[in-house]
Design an enzyme around this catalytic site. Structure first.
Site, PDB file in Angstrom:
ATOM      1  N   SER A 147       0.869  -1.174   0.000  1.00  0.00           N
ATOM      2  CA  SER A 147       0.000   0.000   0.000  1.00  0.00           C
ATOM      3  C   SER A 147       0.905   1.223   0.000  1.00  0.00           C
ATOM      4  O   SER A 147       2.087   1.115   0.360  1.00  0.00           O
ATOM      5  CB  SER A 147      -0.851   0.013   1.280  1.00  0.00           C
ATOM      6  OG  SER A 147      -1.542   1.239   1.409  1.00  0.00           O
ATOM      7  N   TYR A 160      -2.206  -0.664  10.483  1.00  0.00           N
ATOM      8  CA  TYR A 160      -2.248  -1.154   9.098  1.00  0.00           C
ATOM      9  C   TYR A 160      -0.955  -0.754   8.392  1.00  0.00           C
ATOM     10  O   TYR A 160      -0.326  -1.558   7.697  1.00  0.00           O
ATOM     11  CB  TYR A 160      -3.465  -0.539   8.396  1.00  0.00           C
ATOM     12  CG  TYR A 160      -3.606  -0.810   6.917  1.00  0.00           C
ATOM     13  CD1 TYR A 160      -4.191  -1.988   6.456  1.00  0.00           C
ATOM     14  CD2 TYR A 160      -3.196   0.141   5.972  1.00  0.00           C
ATOM     15  CE1 TYR A 160      -4.346  -2.218   5.087  1.00  0.00           C
ATOM     16  CE2 TYR A 160      -3.350  -0.090   4.609  1.00  0.00           C
ATOM     17  CZ  TYR A 160      -3.920  -1.264   4.175  1.00  0.00           C
ATOM     18  OH  TYR A 160      -4.075  -1.490   2.830  1.00  0.00           O
TER      19      TYR A 160
HETATM   20  N1  LIG Z   1      -8.776  -0.488  -1.387  1.00  0.00           N
HETATM   21  C1  LIG Z   1      -7.721   0.266  -1.120  1.00  0.00           C
HETATM   22  O1  LIG Z   1      -7.846   1.510  -1.037  1.00  0.00           O
HETATM   23  C2  LIG Z   1      -6.352  -0.350  -0.932  1.00  0.00           C
HETATM   24  C3  LIG Z   1      -5.253   0.506  -0.906  1.00  0.00           C
HETATM   25  C4  LIG Z   1      -3.986  -0.018  -0.722  1.00  0.00           C
HETATM   26  C5  LIG Z   1      -3.824  -1.392  -0.577  1.00  0.00           C
HETATM   27  N2  LIG Z   1      -4.909  -2.212  -0.604  1.00  0.00           N
HETATM   28  C6  LIG Z   1      -4.683  -3.639  -0.409  1.00  0.00           C
HETATM   29  O2  LIG Z   1      -5.204  -4.376  -1.504  1.00  0.00           O
HETATM   30  C7  LIG Z   1      -5.616  -5.671  -1.060  1.00  0.00           C
HETATM   31  C8  LIG Z   1      -7.052  -5.932  -1.525  1.00  0.00           C
HETATM   32  O3  LIG Z   1      -7.876  -4.947  -0.939  1.00  0.00           O
HETATM   33  P1  LIG Z   1      -9.356  -4.601  -1.471  1.00  0.00           P
HETATM   34  O4  LIG Z   1      -9.430  -3.133  -1.555  1.00  0.00           O
HETATM   35  O5  LIG Z   1      -9.731  -5.428  -2.622  1.00  0.00           O
HETATM   36  O6  LIG Z   1     -10.180  -5.022  -0.159  1.00  0.00           O
HETATM   37  P2  LIG Z   1     -11.531  -5.864   0.038  1.00  0.00           P
HETATM   38  O7  LIG Z   1     -11.863  -5.714   1.466  1.00  0.00           O
HETATM   39  O8  LIG Z   1     -12.511  -5.500  -0.987  1.00  0.00           O
HETATM   40  O9  LIG Z   1     -11.041  -7.355  -0.270  1.00  0.00           O
HETATM   41  C9  LIG Z   1     -10.186  -8.023   0.593  1.00  0.00           C
HETATM   42  C10 LIG Z   1     -10.458  -9.506   0.460  1.00  0.00           C
HETATM   43  O10 LIG Z   1      -9.602 -10.201   1.392  1.00  0.00           O
HETATM   44  C11 LIG Z   1     -10.379 -11.218   1.988  1.00  0.00           C
HETATM   45  N3  LIG Z   1      -9.820 -11.661   3.267  1.00  0.00           N
HETATM   46  C12 LIG Z   1      -9.838 -11.029   4.456  1.00  0.00           C
HETATM   47  N4  LIG Z   1      -9.308 -11.819   5.414  1.00  0.00           N
HETATM   48  C13 LIG Z   1      -8.926 -12.960   4.799  1.00  0.00           C
HETATM   49  C14 LIG Z   1      -8.304 -14.147   5.240  1.00  0.00           C
HETATM   50  N5  LIG Z   1      -7.976 -14.344   6.542  1.00  0.00           N
HETATM   51  N6  LIG Z   1      -8.044 -15.119   4.335  1.00  0.00           N
HETATM   52  C15 LIG Z   1      -8.378 -14.934   3.022  1.00  0.00           C
HETATM   53  N7  LIG Z   1      -8.986 -13.849   2.559  1.00  0.00           N
HETATM   54  C16 LIG Z   1      -9.258 -12.864   3.440  1.00  0.00           C
HETATM   55  C17 LIG Z   1     -11.763 -10.612   2.135  1.00  0.00           C
HETATM   56  O11 LIG Z   1     -12.743 -11.604   2.351  1.00  0.00           O
HETATM   57  C18 LIG Z   1     -11.904  -9.877   0.810  1.00  0.00           C
HETATM   58  O12 LIG Z   1     -12.462 -10.703  -0.187  1.00  0.00           O
HETATM   59  C19 LIG Z   1      -5.446  -5.675   0.461  1.00  0.00           C
HETATM   60  O13 LIG Z   1      -4.222  -6.304   0.803  1.00  0.00           O
HETATM   61  C20 LIG Z   1      -5.375  -4.202   0.802  1.00  0.00           C
HETATM   62  O14 LIG Z   1      -4.685  -3.965   1.999  1.00  0.00           O
HETATM   63  C21 LIG Z   1      -6.179  -1.728  -0.789  1.00  0.00           C
END
Ligand SMILES: NC(=O)c1ccc[n+]([C@@H]2O[C@H](COP(=O)([O-])OP(=O)(O)OC[C@H]3O[C@@H](n4cnc5c(N)ncnc54)[C@H](O)[C@@H]3O)[C@@H](O)[C@H]2O)c1
Length: 267
Positions: A147, A160
């Site tokens: 991130s 985080y």
């Molecule tokens: N959305 C943002 O703004 C953003 C920004 C920077 C980084 N990220 C990173 O991108 C990645 C995806 O995020 P997203 O935005 O799609 O979030 P999201 O919440 O839409 O999806 C995350 C997914 O991870 C799954 N998950 C959670 N705990 C789990 C576990 N123990 N085992 C397996 N799966 C699990 C959830 O069920 C969900 O399907 C994450 O690592 C997040 O930290 C997101």
């Protein structure tokens, strides 16, 4: 460019959000995909939607904190599709609490998914990735979802941020270890800005609480304004970067971080 023909990918946390979009892009690029998540119903629906579009995908129940689940998901990829070329450590959670508000349980939850999940995925998928890496011109690939909060401090979630900083440097260490051992597995990270997913929505709620207004729309506007490019990111913006890092076009990249943040950390 950015083709994945004949490759097999395992993506954690891919029932929805960035992971699901990455699965779609990888299949359009020619890969077969195993989607792992704890949201079983949504994960199966995502696989059905991909199959309707003509893709070859499978669902695995995968809690990234479980050794058994990782072993089963990797075995599913190799038995059904013949091997594993790409691992995307995408599953992640966000808490949105400051140091004073966060509990030890919050911290342990963040650590178990965001850090233990990445360690276990890397360790347990490594033998299968190594095997296929020997036969591929540019080796196999791991892409870790870090991130911008793993590069600079976070106003919303310092814990985080600590986990994503760990993912950033673990990516470099894993890249060095596998290169030193001649395993032919490239390891890179991607650093999204704020992306319009469920987690993105969680950041707006946390920002509204921080502003003491509970005005989530105003928080969203503020978040958008902090991206110089003038908009929030989409899951497709990040999926494009992940497909590139996983493809042979990134064959000379390992231990690197790809920043996809609309200019946010350029400021
Ligand atoms: N959305 C943002 O703004 C953003 C920004 C920077 C980084 N990220 C990173 O991108 C990645 C995806 O995020 P997203 O935005 O799609 O979030 P999201 O919440 O839409 O999806 C995350 C997914 O991870 C799954 N998950 C959670 N705990 C789990 C576990 N123990 N085992 C397996 N799966 C699990 C959830 O069920 C969900 O399907 C994450 O690592 C997040 O930290 C997101």
């Amino acid at each position: 460019m950015n083709r994945l023909d004949g490759k097999v990918a395992l993506i954690s946390g891919a029932a929805r959000g960035i992971g699901a979009e990455t699965a779609r892009h990888m299949m359009q690029a020619g890969a077969k995909v195993v989607i792992g998540d704890v949201l079983d119903e949504q994960g199966r629906q995502t696989v059905q939607a991909l199959a309707r579009d003509g893709g070859d995908a499978a669902y695995a129940h995968l809690d990234v904190t479980s050794t058994d689940d990782w072993n089963a998901a990797v075995a599913q990829a190799t038995s059904r599709f013949g091997g594993l070329d790409i691992l995307v450590n995408n599953a992640g959670v966000f808490i949105g609490r400051g140091i004073e508000e966060a509990s030890l349980a919050d911290w342990q939850k963040l650590c178990s998914v965001n850090l233990t999940g990445v360690f276990l995925g890397t360790k347990l998928a490594m033998p299968a990735l190594r095997e296929r890496g020997q036969k591929s011109p540019h080796g196999s690939a791991i892409v870790n979802l870090a991130s911008i909060a793993g590069l600079v401090g976070s106003q919303l979630d310092p814990l985080y941020s600590m986990t994503k900083g760990g993912v950033t440097t673990f990516t470099k260490s894993a890249a060095l270890e596998f290169a030193r051992k001649g395993y032919r597995i490239r390891v890179n990270s991607i650093h999204p800005g704020v992306i319009e997913t469920d987690m993105g929505a969680q950041t707006f709620v946390a920002r509204a609480e921080r502003m003491s207004t509970n005005d989530v729309d105003a928080a969203r506007q503020l978040s958008q304004a902090s991206h110089p490019i003038g908009r929030l990111g989409t899951p497709a913006d990040i999926a494009n970067g992940i497909v590139f890092l996983a493809s042979d076009d990134a064959g000379f990249m390992t231990g690197a971080g790809l920043v996809v943040d609309g200019g946010m950390t350029a400021q």
